[in-house]
Write an enzyme that holds these catalytic residues in place. Structure first.
Site, PDB file in Angstrom:
ATOM      1  N   ARG A  47       0.959 -14.357  28.301  1.00 15.07           N
ATOM      2  CA  ARG A  47      -0.324 -15.053  28.476  1.00 15.07           C
ATOM      3  C   ARG A  47      -1.393 -14.100  28.977  1.00 15.07           C
ATOM      4  O   ARG A  47      -2.380 -14.497  29.540  1.00 15.07           O
ATOM      5  CB  ARG A  47      -0.169 -16.238  29.429  1.00 15.07           C
ATOM      6  N   LYS A 155      21.143 -14.097  34.638  1.00 15.97           N
ATOM      7  CA  LYS A 155      21.365 -14.516  36.014  1.00 15.97           C
ATOM      8  C   LYS A 155      20.097 -14.271  36.834  1.00 15.97           C
ATOM      9  O   LYS A 155      19.309 -13.421  36.434  1.00 15.97           O
ATOM     10  CB  LYS A 155      22.551 -13.770  36.622  1.00 15.97           C
ATOM     11  N   HIS A 185      25.349  -8.767  32.217  1.00 19.31           N
ATOM     12  CA  HIS A 185      25.369  -7.510  31.459  1.00 19.31           C
ATOM     13  C   HIS A 185      26.561  -6.621  31.818  1.00 19.31           C
ATOM     14  O   HIS A 185      26.924  -5.744  31.059  1.00 19.31           O
ATOM     15  CB  HIS A 185      24.032  -6.762  31.575  1.00 19.31           C
ATOM     16  N   LYS A 189      29.454  -4.086  29.350  1.00 19.50           N
ATOM     17  CA  LYS A 189      29.677  -2.645  29.525  1.00 19.50           C
ATOM     18  C   LYS A 189      31.000  -2.283  28.851  1.00 19.50           C
ATOM     19  O   LYS A 189      31.989  -3.000  29.003  1.00 19.50           O
ATOM     20  CB  LYS A 189      29.721  -2.277  31.020  1.00 19.50           C
ATOM     21  N   GLU A 223      25.404   1.047  45.007  1.00 23.90           N
ATOM     22  CA  GLU A 223      24.171   1.497  44.358  1.00 23.90           C
ATOM     23  C   GLU A 223      23.417   2.412  45.311  1.00 23.90           C
ATOM     24  O   GLU A 223      23.335   2.131  46.506  1.00 23.90           O
ATOM     25  CB  GLU A 223      23.288   0.304  44.017  1.00 23.90           C
ATOM     26  N   ASP A 242      23.615 -11.626  44.423  1.00 25.09           N
ATOM     27  CA  ASP A 242      23.107 -10.758  43.358  1.00 25.09           C
ATOM     28  C   ASP A 242      24.237 -10.091  42.567  1.00 25.09           C
ATOM     29  O   ASP A 242      24.194 -10.032  41.341  1.00 25.09           O
ATOM     30  CB  ASP A 242      22.195  -9.686  43.992  1.00 25.09           C
ATOM     31  N   HIS A 247      28.571 -10.538  38.644  1.00 26.84           N
ATOM     32  CA  HIS A 247      29.249  -9.406  37.999  1.00 26.84           C
ATOM     33  C   HIS A 247      30.651  -9.130  38.558  1.00 26.84           C
ATOM     34  O   HIS A 247      31.594  -8.930  37.817  1.00 26.84           O
ATOM     35  CB  HIS A 247      28.431  -8.119  38.197  1.00 26.84           C
ATOM     36  N   LYS A 336      23.369  -1.814  48.534  1.00 23.36           N
ATOM     37  CA  LYS A 336      22.229  -1.017  48.042  1.00 23.36           C
ATOM     38  C   LYS A 336      21.942   0.080  49.046  1.00 23.36           C
ATOM     39  O   LYS A 336      22.346   0.014  50.206  1.00 23.36           O
ATOM     40  CB  LYS A 336      21.013  -1.906  47.879  1.00 23.36           C
ATOM     41  N   LYS A 341      25.794   6.006  43.322  1.00 25.29           N
ATOM     42  CA  LYS A 341      25.960   4.890  42.383  1.00 25.29           C
ATOM     43  C   LYS A 341      27.377   4.981  41.827  1.00 25.29           C
ATOM     44  O   LYS A 341      27.740   5.990  41.208  1.00 25.29           O
ATOM     45  CB  LYS A 341      24.939   5.036  41.246  1.00 25.29           C
TER      46      LYS A 341
HETATM   47  C1  BG6 Z   1      21.498  -6.664  38.452  1.00 23.66           C
HETATM   48  C2  BG6 Z   1      21.082  -6.857  39.881  1.00 23.66           C
HETATM   49  O1  BG6 Z   1      22.142  -7.814  37.972  1.00 23.66           O
HETATM   50  O2  BG6 Z   1      22.386  -5.548  38.357  1.00 23.66           O
HETATM   51  C3  BG6 Z   1      20.450  -5.587  40.436  1.00 23.66           C
HETATM   52  O3  BG6 Z   1      20.152  -7.934  39.973  1.00 23.66           O
HETATM   53  C4  BG6 Z   1      21.384  -4.408  40.243  1.00 23.66           C
HETATM   54  O4  BG6 Z   1      20.139  -5.742  41.806  1.00 23.66           O
HETATM   55  C5  BG6 Z   1      21.821  -4.311  38.788  1.00 23.66           C
HETATM   56  O5  BG6 Z   1      20.676  -3.225  40.615  1.00 23.66           O
HETATM   57  C6  BG6 Z   1      22.871  -3.250  38.620  1.00 23.66           C
HETATM   58  O6  BG6 Z   1      23.131  -3.075  37.259  1.00 23.66           O
HETATM   59  P1  BG6 Z   1      23.695  -1.685  36.711  1.00 23.66           P
HETATM   60  O7  BG6 Z   1      23.981  -1.936  35.274  1.00 23.66           O
HETATM   61  O8  BG6 Z   1      22.615  -0.680  36.944  1.00 23.66           O
HETATM   62  O9  BG6 Z   1      24.906  -1.367  37.523  1.00 23.66           O
END
Ligand code: BG6
Length: 496
Positions: A47, A155, A185, A189, A223, A242, A247, A336, A341
């Protein structure tokens, strides 16, 4: 790959964060690799007076920021595939504009396109958007024959059990369960998809994958990034909602579910749902010792709230109330602003007679994707000593292996109507049932919030969670598919 059916992908929130970071680059790469259907159109809903050129620019920027470059041919292919509908998605009447655009595209091609609606918008808007799509009959096929309409949502699927239940109900008002694709997602993977194949195609493991042979299971999703400006989202979510509710419980289900009767979507979901419904959170009187929440030192400043109690770190212990896993602790942690990572699953094998004798298997989900098996061998030489060694399978060393990004896989699967890698409503609700008692306990002041230094491995107290199995989180010392182990407890030379 079998050719995909023609489709029209409508993206709500085409200029938003999710679209920019994940969806648009995934579309670019699929277009570049000629993996999209011949008749494929993208309708961006915005928009802000956004133009096709603006979206192309976003595509270029996001592809560049991932270290790749765009070629002109792919960009012009996307340009002809793309159109924009400028509308306010909160106004029911404006859905007529979207319908007109979709009908016009189908008329000009003279064929039916599967209609895919991707809601890359805040979940609070899902219910209203879906209802309006339904009221304009966009939840059904087109006027040129038969085609399917599919809904893709990201999500969070709710905020707690109750809101998840009402979300399930409100989406069902316009779309059937069959039409709804709930994206997690992580399930897309490559390394996560491999979990079932690895478990069930290797008798060496499939026959020893139970309480008699496994001491405990650990899942880590660390992370190094913080919340990256997503203040409102994260303040409402926290680490448990989250990452763990979605996940990581999905990963745990793949690691512990029974073998499905068939390796196809319905049977896999049935087995997963059964396992999830058997998972048990800590009892009320164990919450304090079996769950840990933490917050990184600079968080309160970042969200400008000196009172924030949102956890950026969560570690929990679960058990399963089923004969196969009775008594096996399952530990999950995420955080976090941690040191690195890394996402991985470690399964620790036991020997009831010699408890000090263990093997462990680590499935590294990301980065340095691979699988590592820790074995005990005789140390070469005259002495009778035992040492631990690692056997590695590293994706990067396997020639010719290049795996698609998770969002490319998500898009291809929705195009071909394969629901294997999407969460069902029963799975989502089961995951909320597991996390709900923990969330409730964390709302009280009984549970301490441990502040941890940024770029560390989180609150030190989380090691205590593993005390009962005399274990440690191996992630900190185990380097998979890069540098080898040096100082894992029990991995050093053993002088027997
Ligand atoms: C998301 C979370 O679903 O996954 C984020 O909301 C997180 O907070 C992310 O950083 C991590 O995804 P990936 O694929 O980078 O491990």
């Amino acid at each position: 790959m079998t050719p995909l059916e023609p489709a029209i992908l409508t993206i709500f929130g085409i200029t938003g964060d999710l679209a920019q970071r994940k969806l648009l680059p995934a579309l670019y790469h699929l277009a570049h690799d000629k993996l999209l259907p011949e008749s494929f159109k993208i309708v961006g809903v915005s928009r802000r007076g956004t133009t096709v050129k603006d979206v192309l620019k976003l595509i270029e920027e996001s592809v560049h920021s991932n270290g790749s470059s765009c070629d002109e041919v792919t960009l012009s292919w996307l340009e002809q595939a793309l159109s924009i509908v400028d509308m306010d998605i909160t106004k029911p009447d404006e859905y007529a504009l979207l319908k007109r655009e979709i009908d016009a595209i189908e008329d000009s091609l003279g064929v039916c396109l599967n209609r895919l609606f991707y809601l890359a918008i805040p979940s609070a808007l899902f219910g209203a958007v879906v209802e309006r799509l339904g009221s304009k009959d966009l939840n059904t096929g087109c006027q040129h024959g038969v085609a399917e309409s599919r809904l893709l949502i990201e999500k969070p699927f709710g905020y707690d059990l109750e809101s998840a239940q009402s979300l399930v109900k409100s989406l069902r008002g316009s779309f059937t369960e069959e039409q709804i694709y709930r994206i997690d997602h992580y399930l897309a993977k490559e390394t996560v998809q491999n979990i079932l194949t690895f478990r069930f195609e290797n008798p060496l493991f499939s026959q020893s994958w139970d309480k008699d042979h496994i001491s405990h299971i650990m899942i880590t999703a660390a992370e190094s990034i913080g919340i990256e400006g997503r203040v409102a989202f994260y303040e409402q979510m926290g680490a448990l909602r989250d990452l763990i509710q979605s996940h990581l419980l999905q990963i745990l289900a793949l690691v512990t579910m029974d073998k499905p009767t068939e390796m196809e979507a319905d049977a896999i979901h049935r087995a997963k749902e059964e396992l999830l419904s058997s998972l048990v959170p800590p009892a009320d009187d164990k919450m304090e010792s079996e769950t840990i929440r933490g917050q990184y030192e600079t968080y309160k400043k970042e969200v400008s709230s000196s009172h924030s109690k949102t956890e950026t770190y969560a570690a929990i212990k679960l058990t399963a109330d089923n004969p196969k896993w009775h008594g096996v602790p399952m530990y999950i942690r995420t955080g976090k602003s941690l040191k690195e990572k890394v996402t991985e699953v470690t399964v620790v094998f036991k020997d009831a007679d010699t408890p000090e004798c263990t093997n462990y298997l680590t499935i590294r989900i990301q980065p340095n994707e691979g699988i590592v098996l820790n074995l005990r061998i005789k140390k070469p030489g005259f002495e009778s000593k035992i040492e631990n060694v690692q056997m590695d399978f590293c994706y990067s060393e396997k020639l010719g292996v290049s795996h698609p990004d998770a969002y490319e896989r998500v898009l291809v699967d929705v195009l071909r109507g394969d629901k294997t890698l999407f969460a069902t409503s029963n799975e989502v609700l089961a995951c909320w049932r597991i996390t709900e008692p923990i969330l409730r306990a964390w709302q009280t002041d009984r549970q301490p919030l441990h502040i941890y230094k940024n770029a560390t491995w989180g609150p030190e107290v989380s090691d205590k969670l593993l005390a009962e199995v005399s274990g440690e989180w191996l992630t900190e010392v185990l380097h998979v598919c890069s540098v080898h182990v040096t100082n894992v407890k029990g991995a050093s030379d053993d002088n027997r």
